[in-house]
Write a protein that holds these residues in place. Structure first.
Motif, short mmCIF file in Angstrom:
data_model
loop_
_atom_site.label_atom_id
_atom_site.label_comp_id
_atom_site.label_asym_id
_atom_site.label_seq_id
_atom_site.Cartn_x
_atom_site.Cartn_y
_atom_site.Cartn_z
N ARG A 80 3.47 -7.62 9.20
CA ARG A 80 2.81 -8.22 9.34
C ARG A 80 1.45 -8.38 9.75
N SER A 81 2.44 -8.71 11.38
CA SER A 81 1.76 -8.55 13.03
C SER A 81 1.42 -6.87 13.00
N LEU A 82 2.17 -5.76 12.64
CA LEU A 82 1.87 -4.26 12.69
C LEU A 82 0.04 -3.74 11.99
N ALA A 83 0.33 -4.74 11.18
CA ALA A 83 -0.81 -4.36 10.23
C ALA A 83 -1.97 -5.01 10.91
N ARG A 84 -2.23 -6.17 11.75
CA ARG A 84 -2.53 -6.92 12.28
C ARG A 84 -3.28 -6.32 13.74
N ASP A 85 -2.18 -5.82 14.41
CA ASP A 85 -2.77 -5.35 15.45
C ASP A 85 -2.75 -3.74 15.06
N ILE A 86 -3.22 -3.05 14.29
CA ILE A 86 -3.78 -1.63 13.71
C ILE A 86 -5.06 -2.06 13.27
N LEU A 96 -2.19 -7.69 5.59
CA LEU A 96 -0.70 -6.64 5.11
C LEU A 96 -1.28 -6.83 3.57
N HIS A 97 -1.50 -6.06 2.74
CA HIS A 97 -2.48 -6.33 1.47
C HIS A 97 -0.53 -6.27 0.37
N SER A 98 0.34 -5.04 0.79
CA SER A 98 1.87 -5.18 0.71
C SER A 98 2.56 -4.54 0.87
N LEU A 99 4.48 -5.34 1.06
CA LEU A 99 4.61 -4.48 1.80
C LEU A 99 6.06 -3.90 1.46
N LYS A 100 7.14 -2.67 0.40
CA LYS A 100 8.07 -1.94 -0.09
C LYS A 100 8.92 -1.29 1.15
N ARG A 101 9.65 -2.44 0.95
CA ARG A 101 11.04 -1.47 1.36
C ARG A 101 11.85 -0.75 1.38
#
Length: 120
Positions: A80-86, A96-101
């Motif tokens: 989530r932080s990576l998405a914000r920073d990008i 972050l809209h969705s996340l799949k590990r």
């Protein structure tokens, strides 16, 4: 109005060692209280950035105002932080809209699909 070349260029800046500030809504503790419990009460703790490692980051697709990326990272990385920073690096806002590990440690999705369990 972001083009693929600009996005790929920014993504490359997020590869390798990074200093990342964990999100307010995280399971980290301050005085033995989870930060997400504090954040729900509008109490935000200014967390120090931590070193994380992103081995690889790849642009998968661009659709309107969505970008889909694949990230190979080390433990402690907050996506989530990576998405914000990008988004901030692209001079815009984002979340972050969705996340799949796809994997964790030596376990990956392909291997997990091979196992069958009988319950009951």
């Amino acid at each position: 109005n972001l083009d693929e070349e600009a996005i790929v260029k920014i993504l490359m800046k997020f590869q390798g060692k990074l200093m990342q500030r964990p999100p307010a809504f995280s399971a980290l503790r301050k005085n033995n209280v989870r930060l997400y419990n504090l954040a729900r009460k509008d109490i935000y703790v200014n967390l120090k950035p931590r070193e994380v490692y992103v081995s690889a980051i790849k642009l998968i697709s661009i659709k309107k105002n969505f970008i889909k990326i694949e990230v190979l990272c080390g433990k402690g990385t907050y996506i989530r932080s990576l998405a914000r920073d990008i988004a901030l690096a692209l001079n815009t806002y984002g979340h972050l809209h969705s996340l799949k590990r796809l994997s964790i440690g030596r376990f990956d999705k392909k291997e997990c699909d091979k196992f069958n369990f009988i319950l009951g």
